[in-house]
Enzyme design. Sequence first.
Site, PDB file in Angstrom:
ATOM      1  N   ASP A   1      -7.267  -1.427  -4.528  1.00 25.42           N
ATOM      2  CA  ASP A   1      -8.253  -0.837  -3.717  1.00 25.42           C
ATOM      3  C   ASP A   1      -9.248  -0.148  -4.270  1.00 25.42           C
ATOM      4  OD1 ASP A   1      -6.959  -2.470  -1.695  1.00 25.42           O
ATOM      5  OD2 ASP A   1      -5.873  -0.759  -0.901  1.00 25.42           O
TER       6      ASP A   1
ATOM      7  N   ASP B   1       0.864  -1.293  -0.025  1.00 25.37           N
ATOM      8  CA  ASP B   1       0.087   0.023  -0.145  1.00 25.37           C
ATOM      9  C   ASP B   1       1.067   1.347  -0.082  1.00 25.37           C
ATOM     10  OD1 ASP B   1      -2.165  -1.461  -0.114  1.00 25.37           O
ATOM     11  OD2 ASP B   1      -2.519  -1.237   2.214  1.00 25.37           O
TER      12      ASP B   1
END
Length: 202
Positions: free
Chosen positions: A152, A137
């Site tokens: 995402d 991330d």
Amino acid sequence: MPAESDDRATPRPPRGRGVAAIALIVVVAGIVYGVDQLTKALIVQNLVEGSIQPLLGDLVQLHFVRNPGAAFSLATGMTWIFSIAAVAVVGFVVWYSRRIRSLLWAVVFGLVLAGALGNLTDRLFREPGFARGHVVDFIQVWGFPAIFNVADVGITVGMALFVILVLRGVGLDGSRRAPEPRADSAAASEASAASDDETTRS
């Protein structure tokens, strides 16, 4: 006797649209998946884990973390469960895509498929091991409590479009059901007709 057709439903698109829809799913999924994997590779190669690099000042920053949980760094410590869930999602999307005729639904399926595949790839092939890998991330937006990635974003946008299409009554085949007539309007029409009938009789 054959069932009467519903005049409130729009005509269904030709079956040839199914091929176009599947092609669009593949294109959307391929583009989003490719961008997701490319950006993750660039982050891993150029940033140290935990480092923060401003992208748009304090509004958007690159913050490299490894996430063992779900999307947006939620439910850490359950990586293997999310690996199984991602495989199930991918399988469902691939199997169900045969029914798609709507290009809008094709975009939804493509986004969700890309998001699921993007994070599943990390979980399968990144450290610390197969099906237990940590997802990369790196996108941090000011005021948003979690760090996320392109996969995402794909899942989130896809689910938002999913809700919109469901609320608008758009079917997987592209047909759209018109809203049912309001009960009070129907009652008012019946009352008006009855009143006119009484007036005529008198």
